[in-house]
Design an enzyme around this catalytic site. Structure first.
Site, PDB file in Angstrom:
ATOM      1  CE1 TYR A 143      -0.436   1.353  -2.785  1.00 49.64           C
ATOM      2  CE2 TYR A 143      -0.600   1.523  -5.189  1.00 49.64           C
ATOM      3  CZ  TYR A 143      -0.965   1.162  -4.001  1.00 49.64           C
ATOM      4  OH  TYR A 143      -2.050   0.098  -3.994  1.00 49.64           O
ATOM      5  CB  SER A 144       5.813   0.927  -7.149  1.00 45.05           C
ATOM      6  OG  SER A 144       5.903  -0.139  -8.326  1.00 45.05           O
ATOM      7  CG  ASN A 145      -0.282  -1.408  -8.966  1.00 46.63           C
ATOM      8  OD1 ASN A 145      -0.702  -1.719  -7.646  1.00 46.63           O
ATOM      9  ND2 ASN A 145      -0.658  -0.549  -9.708  1.00 46.63           N
ATOM     10  CB  SER A 177      -4.587  -1.378  -4.404  1.00 44.58           C
ATOM     11  OG  SER A 177      -3.876  -1.288  -5.898  1.00 44.58           O
ATOM     12  CB  THR A 201      -8.230   2.831  -1.236  1.00 45.94           C
ATOM     13  OG1 THR A 201      -6.762   3.422  -1.594  1.00 45.94           O
ATOM     14  CG2 THR A 201      -8.513   3.858   0.042  1.00 45.94           C
ATOM     15  N   GLY A 202      -8.913   0.362  -2.924  1.00 46.72           N
ATOM     16  CA  GLY A 202      -8.623  -0.112  -4.118  1.00 46.72           C
ATOM     17  C   GLY A 202      -9.294   0.466  -5.240  1.00 46.72           C
TER      18      GLY A 202
END
Length: 331
Positions: free
Chosen positions: A154-156, A49, A289-290
């Site tokens: 939070y939503s991709n 992300s 962050t990812g």
């Protein structure tokens, strides 16, 4: 320096730091648990992300060029794509996508997607290809979590739509726009957008996954098709490239001041494709962050861009990532 990044119970961690005109890197642990090959700061890895900051930067560049407005609706650019089950793209703005205030369900929370991504079924589906339209269709098969603009979740899905909008505005895939506008100008030679390619460029570590809680023991998950992440999480990079990117972003090399102020609000907190955290020593850092199978990344920078750091662990069950920031920025 290596002691600062030791993370117990994990294969290995690498770090890269840029401070003014100086830089350093370090590595601890192993890239391959079978052979004991040590990790190297030169390795490429999936950044998950952290991709979102790149995508948001291109959207804000288009805003600076007058080609879109943050108040444009999703429906304006993607007619009919966000519709049904209470979802309405005419009520959701580009700004709300970038700020995660759209209310849209995150497609990777769909039960079928969880089964494919976070259970042993991943081993069967790891090379599946997902089109952005398919991911959004999965998201809107669920009702929205809340009315647009009323809170944050939070939503991709938000950033897959942002990538689709970049393509609609420019007439070119979002990946080409990131390459043209960010990667080539900054000389990020180790940063790539793999699309559906399953491998990692060398050098790289093996990635170990517990399938986000779906497996009690680590599985080797280095190769996978990252199209399920798309413009929300597909990219590959290095610690050196990430610190260069975040430093350049904060120094105004990628965005005019007005757009940078939109992305990075003066009051701190959530921004557009970026967030902030105030550390125990009083320093506020910005970044992202990812997490993706076999890889956990955190990239941070001070607001002036003079001090940036990036860390990667070749595992996806990392805890206390904030501790890495504390170790570097609070010493």
């Amino acid at each position: 320096m290596a002691e600062l990044i030791r993370t117990e119970g994990l294969p290995g961690t690498i770090a890269g730091v840029r401070e003014g005109d100086r830089s350093w890197s370090a590595a601890v642990g192993v890239a391959d648990t079978a052979t004991g090959q040590p990790r190297s700061p030169r390795e490429r890895f999936r950044i998950g992300s952290v991709t979102k900051t790149f995508t948001a930067t291109v959207v804000l560049q288009l805003r600076a060029e007058g080609r879109l407005s943050l108040d444009d609706t999703v429906e304006k650019w993607l007619p009919g794509v966000v519709r049904g089950n209470g979802n309405d793209g005419s009520r959701i703005t580009v700004r709300q996508l970038l700020a995660h205030t759209s209310g849209l369900f995150s497609y990777d929370e769909d039960p079928t997607m969880i089964q494919r991504l976070a259970s042993p079924d991943f081993l069967v589906h790891r090379f599946d290809t997902y089109r952005p339209e398919d991911l959004v269709r999965t998201a809107v098969s669920h009702p929205p979590l809340f009315a647009p603009g009323t809170t944050r979740s939070y939503s991709n899905t938000n950033f897959v739509l942002a990538g689709m909008i970049i393509g609609k505005v420019t007439g070119r895939p979002y990946a080409e726009e990131i390459e043209k506008r960010i990667i080539r100008p900054l000389g990020l030679s180790a940063t790539t957008l793999p699309g559906t390619a399953v491998g990692l460029p060398k050098p790289h570590a093996l990635g170990y996954s517990k399938l986000f809680g779906g497996s009690p023991t680590p599985l080797e998950a280095t190769e996978l098709n990252p199209s399920w992440g798309g413009s929300a999480g597909e990219m590959i990079s290095t610690t050196a490239d990430l610190t260069r990117f975040y430093s350049a972003l904060m120094r105004g090399q990628l965005l005019p001041q007005a757009e940078l102020d939109e992305m990075v609000p003066a009051a701190g907190g959530p921004g557009l494709g970026i967030g902030s955290v105030k550390l125990s020593c009083g320093v506020t850092v910005w970044g992202h962050t990812g997490g993706i199978h076999g890889s956990s990344t955190i990239a941070l920078t001070t607001r002036d861009g003079r001090h940036a750091a990036a860390f990667n662990t070749n595992a996806d069950w990392v805890e206390n990532e904030r501790g890495l920031g504390e170790a570097e920025f609070c010493r």
